[in-house]
Design a protein around this motif. Structure first.
Motif: not given
Length: 314
Positions: A21-31
């Motif tokens: 919920x609080x993870x950024x789109x950039x961080x999610x995409x990087x993972x």
């Protein structure tokens, strides 16, 4: 400057993985990108060399625990397995004291599952400097690594652009941490249409379902969808009287070959497991050509490698 997101450290790096919920789109995409690299065969055998990772589970699990253990092993970590049913918590020790004792032994990575909402985040707040916490499922709230592996599976099947996708989540959404994590991720990744279907008593509040097309008619909800995400029906819902009968549930919300024909011809079928065959899904669908269920299981290892590397590999 104090970081307001407990998942991110002062340098902007992922420190814990507690929710999507609080993870950024950039961080999610990087993972997801790193997980895809691992799924494609990338190796990092020394990424966690010399580090101890503890699977600290206060609630039973099979797939998630084994998947995290295998992921940690492939990254070169030492693995400790905590079983609450035979450990000190049965003697009256608090969860926090157990956590602190393991930290005192030099454990720096914790994969934690707990039956209570917010319990994993609370333990993360008590983590010593340099200690990373990964939420392996808490209460009805979050299961971020499952959400990530579901998104990775969708990407592999349909591509990285979700803007034209129609996805339906079916079943006991109200009590499902998997569904909540999937909803957060689908919204962040710009899914074109998110449908949610189930009996009214098994659907959560309107805030949880914001932006979704809600239906109680499974046949209608399936029309033209690109992905069908089935949820497990927990047997306790029968005891609680929320479901008339298993037969009635299967009649109204069971995924059969006939029903699946309403979806797009190339639609995929997903399920977080364990499967209740003959209740939420038939054998023919679960084992059929449109099933990506075993791919989800395989992707779980790749995703968890990416997560452990991100929070502990620096």
């Amino acid at each position: 400057m104090t970081c307001m997101n407990p998942q991110i450290d002062a340098h902007g790096r992922l420190h814990h993985l507690l929710d999507l919920a609080t993870l950024s789109v950039a961080a999610l995409d990087a993972l997801l990108q790193r997980a895809q690299a691992f799924a494609d065969g990338a190796q990092a055998p020394a990424a966690l060399a010399g580090q101890a990772v503890c699977t600290l589970f206060f609630e039973p699990s099979t797939r998630t625990r084994l998947s995290f253990q295998l992921a940690a092993q492939r990254l070169g970590a030492q693995i400790l397995n905590f079983d609450a049913s035979t450990a000190s918590t049965t003697k009256g020790e608090s969860d926090l004291d157990t956590f602190r004792n393991l930290q005192a032994m030099g454990v720096r990575g914790f994969v934690i599952r707990h039956k209570a909402d917010g319990a994993v985040a609370a333990l993360a707040q008590a983590a010593a400097p340099g200690v990373a916490v990964v939420n392996a499922g808490d209460g009805r709230s979050h299961h971020p690594s499952q959400g990530l592996l579901d998104m990775l599976t969708l990407r592999q099947a349909k591509g990285a652009d979700f803007s034209n996708l129609k996805v339906v989540i079916v079943g006991d959404v109200k009590h499902s941490r998997v569904a909540r994590s999937d909803l957060h991720a689908l919204r962040k990744l710009g899914c074109g249409e998110i449908r949610v279907c189930g009996p009214q008593v098994l659907l959560p509040d309107a805030q949880t379902l914001h932006g979704c097309v809600v239906s109680h008619d499974f046949d209608a909800a399936l029309d033209g969808v690109d992905a069908v995400m089935m949820l497990r029906l927990q047997r306790e819902r029968m005891v609680e009287g929320l479901v008339e009968s298993l037969e009635a549930y299967h009649r109204d919300y069971g995924l059969t070959e006939t029903r699946l024909r309403r979806a797009a011809a190339d639609a995929i079928v997903m399920h977080p497991g364990p499967l209740n065959r003959g209740i939420e899904i038939t054998d023919a669908v679960a084992d059929g050509p449109q099933s990506w269920i075993l791919r989800q299981v395989a992707n779980g290892v790749a995703v968890r490698m990416a997560v452990l590397e991100a929070v502990l590999g620096g």
